[in-house]
Design a protein around this motif. Structure first.
Motif, PDB file in Angstrom:
ATOM      1  N   ALA A 137       0.772  -1.333   0.093  1.00 33.73           N
ATOM      2  CA  ALA A 137      -0.013  -0.116   0.145  1.00 33.73           C
ATOM      3  C   ALA A 137       1.101   1.137  -0.188  1.00 33.73           C
ATOM      4  O   ALA A 137       1.996   0.935   0.138  1.00 33.73           O
ATOM      5  N   SER A 138       0.497   2.426  -0.349  1.00 34.46           N
ATOM      6  CA  SER A 138       1.077   3.628  -0.335  1.00 34.46           C
ATOM      7  C   SER A 138       1.931   3.669   0.877  1.00 34.46           C
ATOM      8  O   SER A 138       1.326   4.007   2.154  1.00 34.46           O
ATOM      9  N   GLY A 139       3.391   3.664   0.865  1.00 33.93           N
ATOM     10  CA  GLY A 139       4.320   3.668   2.051  1.00 33.93           C
ATOM     11  C   GLY A 139       4.426   2.680   2.945  1.00 33.93           C
ATOM     12  O   GLY A 139       5.145   2.771   3.643  1.00 33.93           O
ATOM     13  N   VAL A 140       3.892   1.677   2.451  1.00 38.32           N
ATOM     14  CA  VAL A 140       4.071   0.318   3.610  1.00 38.32           C
ATOM     15  C   VAL A 140       4.541  -0.827   2.716  1.00 38.32           C
ATOM     16  O   VAL A 140       4.055  -1.231   1.606  1.00 38.32           O
ATOM     17  N   ARG A 141       5.674  -1.254   3.345  1.00 31.58           N
ATOM     18  CA  ARG A 141       6.532  -2.371   2.777  1.00 31.58           C
ATOM     19  C   ARG A 141       6.212  -3.775   3.404  1.00 31.58           C
ATOM     20  O   ARG A 141       6.088  -3.630   4.889  1.00 31.58           O
ATOM     21  N   VAL A 142       5.975  -4.989   2.969  1.00 28.47           N
ATOM     22  CA  VAL A 142       5.502  -6.025   3.506  1.00 28.47           C
ATOM     23  C   VAL A 142       6.747  -7.046   3.536  1.00 28.47           C
ATOM     24  O   VAL A 142       7.164  -7.226   2.150  1.00 28.47           O
TER      25      VAL A 142
ATOM     26  N   ILE B 148       4.926 -12.139   8.932  1.00 35.38           N
ATOM     27  CA  ILE B 148       5.075 -11.181   8.001  1.00 35.38           C
ATOM     28  C   ILE B 148       5.121  -9.766   8.848  1.00 35.38           C
ATOM     29  O   ILE B 148       4.212  -9.533   9.998  1.00 35.38           O
ATOM     30  N   VAL B 149       5.855  -9.001   8.322  1.00 37.56           N
ATOM     31  CA  VAL B 149       6.416  -7.771   8.866  1.00 37.56           C
ATOM     32  C   VAL B 149       5.733  -6.405   8.000  1.00 37.56           C
ATOM     33  O   VAL B 149       6.248  -6.475   6.913  1.00 37.56           O
ATOM     34  N   TYR B 150       4.687  -5.362   8.541  1.00 37.69           N
ATOM     35  CA  TYR B 150       4.587  -4.515   7.846  1.00 37.69           C
ATOM     36  C   TYR B 150       5.347  -3.253   8.202  1.00 37.69           C
ATOM     37  O   TYR B 150       5.472  -3.038   9.728  1.00 37.69           O
TER      38      TYR B 150
ATOM     39  N   GLY C 265      -1.588  -4.782  10.510  1.00 36.24           N
ATOM     40  CA  GLY C 265      -0.426  -4.383  10.136  1.00 36.24           C
ATOM     41  C   GLY C 265      -0.464  -3.450   9.031  1.00 36.24           C
ATOM     42  O   GLY C 265       0.240  -2.253   9.039  1.00 36.24           O
ATOM     43  N   LEU C 266      -1.497  -3.281   7.998  1.00 39.61           N
ATOM     44  CA  LEU C 266      -1.611  -2.141   7.061  1.00 39.61           C
ATOM     45  C   LEU C 266      -1.846  -0.884   7.627  1.00 39.61           C
ATOM     46  O   LEU C 266      -1.222   0.151   7.228  1.00 39.61           O
ATOM     47  N   LEU C 267      -2.796  -0.962   8.599  1.00 39.94           N
ATOM     48  CA  LEU C 267      -3.255   0.266   9.083  1.00 39.94           C
ATOM     49  C   LEU C 267      -2.263   1.096   9.958  1.00 39.94           C
ATOM     50  O   LEU C 267      -1.833   2.276   9.731  1.00 39.94           O
ATOM     51  N   TYR C 268      -1.709   0.151  10.890  1.00 41.93           N
ATOM     52  CA  TYR C 268      -0.583   0.831  11.784  1.00 41.93           C
ATOM     53  C   TYR C 268       0.718   1.183  11.224  1.00 41.93           C
ATOM     54  O   TYR C 268       1.556   2.025  11.635  1.00 41.93           O
ATOM     55  N   ALA C 269       1.016   0.404  10.150  1.00 41.08           N
ATOM     56  CA  ALA C 269       2.043   0.756   9.324  1.00 41.08           C
ATOM     57  C   ALA C 269       2.073   2.013   8.418  1.00 41.08           C
ATOM     58  O   ALA C 269       2.994   2.761   8.232  1.00 41.08           O
ATOM     59  N   SER C 270       0.761   2.220   8.154  1.00 38.07           N
ATOM     60  CA  SER C 270       0.423   3.419   7.406  1.00 38.07           C
ATOM     61  C   SER C 270       0.473   4.810   8.389  1.00 38.07           C
ATOM     62  O   SER C 270       0.780   5.930   8.116  1.00 38.07           O
TER      63      SER C 270
ATOM     64  N   VAL D  27       4.939  -3.248  12.354  1.00 41.79           N
ATOM     65  CA  VAL D  27       4.017  -4.335  12.913  1.00 41.79           C
ATOM     66  C   VAL D  27       4.314  -5.841  12.527  1.00 41.79           C
ATOM     67  O   VAL D  27       4.670  -6.129  11.446  1.00 41.79           O
ATOM     68  N   VAL D  28       4.498  -6.488  13.703  1.00 39.26           N
ATOM     69  CA  VAL D  28       4.935  -7.748  13.560  1.00 39.26           C
ATOM     70  C   VAL D  28       3.588  -8.773  13.580  1.00 39.26           C
ATOM     71  O   VAL D  28       3.082  -8.713  14.742  1.00 39.26           O
ATOM     72  N   THR D  29       3.300  -9.673  12.510  1.00 41.70           N
ATOM     73  CA  THR D  29       2.518 -10.707  12.779  1.00 41.70           C
ATOM     74  C   THR D  29       3.187 -11.973  12.413  1.00 41.70           C
ATOM     75  O   THR D  29       4.340 -12.051  11.548  1.00 41.70           O
ATOM     76  N   TYR D  30       2.708 -13.064  13.123  1.00 44.75           N
ATOM     77  CA  TYR D  30       3.105 -14.297  13.094  1.00 44.75           C
ATOM     78  C   TYR D  30       2.189 -15.439  13.161  1.00 44.75           C
ATOM     79  O   TYR D  30       1.128 -15.289  13.783  1.00 44.75           O
ATOM     80  N   ASP D  31       2.520 -16.680  12.856  1.00 42.78           N
ATOM     81  CA  ASP D  31       1.744 -17.749  12.801  1.00 42.78           C
ATOM     82  C   ASP D  31       2.054 -18.391  14.292  1.00 42.78           C
ATOM     83  O   ASP D  31       3.076 -18.759  14.679  1.00 42.78           O
TER      84      ASP D  31
END
Length: 429
Positions: A57-62, A78-80, A111-116, A121-125
Motif C-alpha cells: 500500500a502507499s508507503g507500506v512495505r511487507v 509477516i512484517v509491515y 499491519g497495514l493500518l498501523y504501518a500507515s 507491525v509484526v504478525t506471526y503464525d
C-alpha cells in the motif's frame, strides 16, 4: 455458615498476601513462572532471515521473515513497515486468538493500518497454524489437541508465550524501531499469551510500553475460569501450573504494571467474558487488589466496554487508535487526524478483499461489525502472506511445525530437562 467462613478465610488470606508481597517476591514468582512453563532463559538467538518484500500500500512495505524460538525452531512472520520511517518508530506485535494466524483479516488489517501510521507491525503464525502445521492450513487448532506422552502440556502454552516474547525481541532488534515504544496486542487466546508474555518479560526484553487485550484480559485467581479452560495445552494447563502464586491474576498484573499501562477492550455481550461474569465490577475489584499489592495506582488495567458487542479484536477502532497514539506517538498521525478518519465495517472490507475471516465471525455482533478506521486499505492474498518459500519450507519443515517441536519436547519431557538445558538446546540446534 460454612460458605461464609470459607469466604472470610479466603479474604483474610488474600489480605495477608497483599500486605506481605514485596518486589523481590514478585520477581521470584516471575522467575519461577518462567521455569514452570519451560520458557527459555536466556531467550534463544533470533537469527532473523528475510525472504523478500514488496510494497502493499502507499508507503507500506511487507516483509517475509522468520526468527528463532525453542529448540532451534523458526517462527514464520509477516512484517509491515513504513517505506520511509521518520526517525525511530514504534512497533506493534499481534498475538492471534484461536483459529487465527498471520493470514487472519485482523492481522492483515492491523499491519497495514498501523504501518500507515508510521509503525512497524509484526504478525506471526501461532504453533499449529498455517506455516506451522504440516497441512499449511488455517483454523487447524493443532495446538489444542492432546499430545500422547507429553507429561507437561503446559509446555505448549509456554512455547506460545515464548513466541510472543521473541516477536517483541525481534521488533526491538530492528534498526528503525524505538525499543521504548513497543505495544503487544492480544486477542482472545492471544490476550492470555500476551498478558503473560508482558508479565513475565525479563531483562532481556525492552519494557513493553503498551499492552492491549481484546476479548479477554480477565485474569482471575486459582480455580477460576482460565484454570478450568478445556484448552489444556494453550490455556488451562499453563494457567493451572502457575497456581503457586496465591492470587495469580493480581500477581501477574502487578508484574505487568512495572513496565507500562494495559488497555482491555471487551464487549458487553461477549459470552466468554459474561459466562464467569467478568464485567466492570470484576475489573474494579481486580484494580483494587493490584493497587493494594503494589502500593501504587500506576498502570492499573484500563477497561473500555463496547455495548452490544461480542467477541472481537477491537484495536483498529478509533478509541483504541487514540489510546495507542497517546502511548506510542505515531509518526504519521495526530489525534485530530484519527478523529477525522472515516470508518468501515470489517465484514465489508473482508467481502471486498477476500481476506480470511474465521468461520462464524463475519456476523455483526462479532468481528464483522467492527468499525475500523478506513484508509482504503488493500487486501493481501494467501500467497503473499506465506513467509517461507515452499521449497525452503518443505526441505526442513520440522523446524516450523508443531509436529517438529513435539518430538523435541517429548525428548526433553522424558529426560526431565531443566530450563537451562532447554536454553542451550534452543540456541544450538
Amino acid at each position: 455458615m460454612k460458605l461464609i467462613t470459607t469466604t472470610l478465610l479466603l479474604a483474610a488470606a488474600l489480605a495477608t498476601h497483599a500486605q506481605s508481597t514485596t518486589p523481590a517476591q514478585l520477581e521470584q514468582w516471575r522467575e519461577q513462572s518462567i521455569r514452570t512453563l519451560f520458557i527459555d532463559s536466556p531467550l534463544p538467538t533470533l537469527s532473523p532471515k528475510n525472504f523478500g518484500s514488496f510494497v502493499a500500500a502507499s508507503g507500506v512495505r511487507v516483509e517475509h521473515i522468520t526468527f528463532g524460538t525453542q529448540y532451534g525452531m523458526r517462527v514464520p512472520a509477516i512484517v509491515y513497515a513504513p517505506e520511509h520511517p521518520k526517525g525511530q518508530v514504534p512497533a506493534l506485535v499481534v498475538v492471534n486468538g484461536h483459529g487465527g494466524d498471520k493470514s487472519s483479516w485482523y492481522a492483515v488489517y492491523t499491519g497495514l493500518l498501523y504501518a500507515s501510521a508510521g509503525a512497524v507491525v509484526v504478525t506471526y503464525d501461532p504453533i499449529g497454524e498455517f506455516e506451522r502445521t504440516p497441512s499449511r492450513g488455517s483454523e487447524v487448532g493443532e495446538h489444542d489437541k492432546p499430545i500422547p506422552g507429553l507429561d507437561h502440556p503446559e509446555r505448549v502454552g509456554g512455547l506460545m508465550i515464548e513466541d510472543a516474547m521473541q516477536a517483541v525481541h525481534y521488533a526491538a532488534s530492528r534498526h528503525e524501531v524505538d525499543p521504548k515504544r513497543i505495544a503487544l496486542l492480544g486477542y482472545s487466546m492471544g490476550s492470555f499469551h500476551a498478558s503473560l508474555a508482558a508479565a513475565l518479560a525479563g531483562p532481556q526484553l525492552p519494557r513493553i510500553r503498551a499492552l492491549v487485550l481484546s476479548g479477554g484480559g480477565d485474569l482471575d485467581g486459582n480455580g477460576g475460569s482460565w484454570d478450568s479452560s478445556t484448552k489444556i495445552n494453550c490455556q488451562g494447563g499453563p494457567y493451572r501450573a502457575l497456581s503457586f502464586m496465591p492470587d495469580k491474576g493480581v500477581d501477574l498484573y502487578a508484574l505487568r504494571s512495572r513496565s507500562g499501562p494495559t488497555l482491555v477492550l471487551n464487549g458487553t455481550v461477549d459470552s466468554l467474558v459474561a459466562r464467569p461474569n467478568h464485567f466492570e465490577p470484576f475489573f474494579n475489584d481486580l484494580r483494587s487488589r493490584i493497587a493494594t499489592l503494589t502500593g501504587s495506582q500506576n498502570n492499573l488495567p484500563e477497561t473500555l466496554w463496547f455495548p452490544g458487542v461480542g467477541h472481537r479484536p477491537s484495536w483498529m477502532t478509533r478509541p483504541a487508535a487514540l489510546w495507542l497514539n497517546y502511548q506510542l506517538h505515531f509518526p504519521n498521525w495526530t489525534d485530530t487526524q484519527i478523529e477525522a478518519f472515516p470508518t468501515l465495517r470489517a465484514a465489508d472490507w473482508v467481502a471486498k478483499t477476500g481476506v480470511r475471516i474465521s468461520h462464524g465471525y463475519r456476523v455483526e455482533q462479532k468481528e464483522g461489525g467492527i468499525l475500523a478506521l478506513d484508509l482504503q486499505l488493500p487486501g493481501l492474498t494467501r500467497e503473499q502472506l506465506q513467509a517461507v518459500p515452499e521449497a525452503v519450507w518443505q526441505k526442513d519443515r520440522s523446524r516450523y511445525t508443531l509436529e517438529g517441536w513435539t518430538s523435541r519436547a517429548l525428548a526433553a519431557d522424558h529426560a526431565g530437562e531443566s530450563t537451562a538445558a532447554s536454553s542451550v538446546q534452543s540456541q544450538h540446534p
